[in-house]
Motif scaffolding. Structure first.
Motif, PDB file in Angstrom:
ATOM      1  N   ARG A 190      -9.038  41.304-107.977  1.00 57.57           N
ATOM      2  CA  ARG A 190     -10.164  42.150-108.388  1.00 57.57           C
ATOM      3  C   ARG A 190     -11.191  41.265-109.078  1.00 57.57           C
ATOM      4  NH1 ARG A 190      -8.168  46.777-112.091  1.00 57.57           N
ATOM      5  NH2 ARG A 190      -6.940  45.092-112.985  1.00 57.57           N
ATOM      6  N   LEU A 191     -12.423  41.368-108.631  1.00 51.90           N
ATOM      7  CA  LEU A 191     -13.471  40.530-109.211  1.00 51.90           C
ATOM      8  C   LEU A 191     -13.750  40.922-110.660  1.00 51.90           C
ATOM      9  CD1 LEU A 191     -15.994  40.234-106.243  1.00 51.90           C
ATOM     10  CD2 LEU A 191     -14.137  38.691-106.872  1.00 51.90           C
ATOM     11  N   ARG A 192     -13.941  39.912-111.496  1.00 51.79           N
ATOM     12  CA  ARG A 192     -14.182  40.142-112.914  1.00 51.79           C
ATOM     13  C   ARG A 192     -15.577  40.694-113.151  1.00 51.79           C
ATOM     14  NH1 ARG A 192     -16.355  37.306-117.225  1.00 51.79           N
ATOM     15  NH2 ARG A 192     -16.914  35.583-115.842  1.00 51.79           N
ATOM     16  N   LYS A 193     -15.645  41.708-113.995  1.00 55.97           N
ATOM     17  CA  LYS A 193     -16.918  42.233-114.439  1.00 55.97           C
ATOM     18  C   LYS A 193     -17.389  41.407-115.646  1.00 55.97           C
ATOM     19  CE  LYS A 193     -15.671  46.892-112.909  1.00 55.97           C
ATOM     20  NZ  LYS A 193     -15.393  48.285-113.316  1.00 55.97           N
ATOM     21  N   PRO A 194     -18.686  41.422-115.937  1.00 53.89           N
ATOM     22  CA  PRO A 194     -19.218  40.563-117.015  1.00 53.89           C
ATOM     23  C   PRO A 194     -18.517  40.716-118.353  1.00 53.89           C
ATOM     24  CG  PRO A 194     -21.014  41.491-115.731  1.00 53.89           C
ATOM     25  CD  PRO A 194     -19.760  42.159-115.235  1.00 53.89           C
ATOM     26  N   THR A 195     -18.032  41.910-118.671  1.00 53.40           N
ATOM     27  CA  THR A 195     -17.422  42.143-119.982  1.00 53.40           C
ATOM     28  C   THR A 195     -15.922  41.866-120.003  1.00 53.40           C
ATOM     29  OG1 THR A 195     -17.113  44.482-119.405  1.00 53.40           O
ATOM     30  CG2 THR A 195     -19.134  43.889-120.585  1.00 53.40           C
ATOM     31  N   GLN A 196     -15.329  41.547-118.871  1.00 55.57           N
ATOM     32  CA  GLN A 196     -13.884  41.373-118.801  1.00 55.57           C
ATOM     33  C   GLN A 196     -13.478  39.908-119.003  1.00 55.57           C
ATOM     34  OE1 GLN A 196     -13.257  43.208-114.938  1.00 55.57           O
ATOM     35  NE2 GLN A 196     -12.443  45.061-115.896  1.00 55.57           N
ATOM     36  N   TYR A 201      -8.858  38.444-115.318  1.00 58.78           N
ATOM     37  CA  TYR A 201      -9.516  38.557-114.016  1.00 58.78           C
ATOM     38  C   TYR A 201     -10.124  37.200-113.660  1.00 58.78           C
ATOM     39  CZ  TYR A 201      -9.155  43.480-115.340  1.00 58.78           C
ATOM     40  OH  TYR A 201      -8.687  44.699-115.741  1.00 58.78           O
ATOM     41  N   ASP A 205     -14.505  33.352-110.800  1.00 64.47           N
ATOM     42  CA  ASP A 205     -14.678  32.066-111.469  1.00 64.47           C
ATOM     43  C   ASP A 205     -13.722  30.996-110.949  1.00 64.47           C
ATOM     44  OD1 ASP A 205     -16.358  33.026-114.179  1.00 64.47           O
ATOM     45  OD2 ASP A 205     -15.036  34.523-113.307  1.00 64.47           O
TER      46      ASP A 205
END
Length: 210
Positions: A190-196, A201, A205
């Motif tokens: 699952r792609l990381r969201k900016p706040t995670q 995740y 990156d």
């Protein structure tokens, strides 16, 4: 993780007093200040799963009593009384003390970081991994195993909270709810969201950009 939440685990007044004392000392009352009831906490997926609940989830997902389990934990709240029901479902369950010799255990006695590293190593090399509650080790393993494309069951805590408080649900309904609620929750990237956190995740990156 039991003492790190504000949840009740069904042990009566003695348990509540013991947990309240631990929470007050370790967390300076921060957990005690929760404005939510135990039922509200469970319905929103904020309570760690007990060994009994983990066992029922695994059976509902199709694991039988020939499955070998490794219990990665420093200490299980409630001790053998809590673990016994899980052991009945999965009699081939092991932990550090059942796998290591007395001499091996003596060399690492009191070395929490070494024992945690051993749990991490075995969890990384298992066919399937499931955690009772989110935490630092859970997050690191979730990301590491996703990166290695290994099967990792991510418990749907909110769903399970609703299911386990429903005392009138029959087994067939429970099994169907667990199976339906865990489709797509087996360690897929699952792609990381900016706040995670990148530790939980690792994608995108960790992916090559060339």
């Amino acid at each position: 993780m039991a003492a790190h939440s504000a949840c009740d685990f069904g042990g009566g007044r003695a348990e509540k007093l013991a947990l309240a004392k631990y929470r007050q000392v370790i967390w300076q009352g921060r957990v005690l200040n929760s404005q939510l009831t135990d039922e509200e906490l469970r319905n929103t997926g904020r309570c760690p799963l007990t060994p009994e609940e983990i066992g029922l989830i695994l059976v509902a997902l199709g694991f039988d009593n020939s499955t070998r389990l490794y219990l990665a934990s420093h200490k299980v709240y409630g001790g053998e009384a809590r673990i016994s029901s899980l052991r009945k479902l999965f009699p081939l369950m092991e932990d550090k003390r059942s796998l290591a010799s007395e001499d091996e255990l003596a060399k690492v006695e009191g070395k929490a970081s070494v024992l945690a590293a051993l749990d991490y190593y075995i969890s990384m090399h298992s066919d399937v991994f499931i955690s009772a509650s989110p935490g630092n080790m859970h997050n690191a393993l979730l990301a590491h195993r996703a990166y290695r494309n290994l099967k990792t069951i991510r418990p749907n805590m909110a769903l399970l909270g609703h299911v386990f408080v429903n005392k009138s649900m029959e087994w067939s309904g429970f099994q169907q709810a667990v199976q339906a609620g865990h489709k797509g929750r087996y360690g897929q990237i699952r792609l990381r969201k900016p706040t995670q956190s990148i530790y939980t995740y690792p994608a995108p990156d960790c992916m090559c950009q060339g």
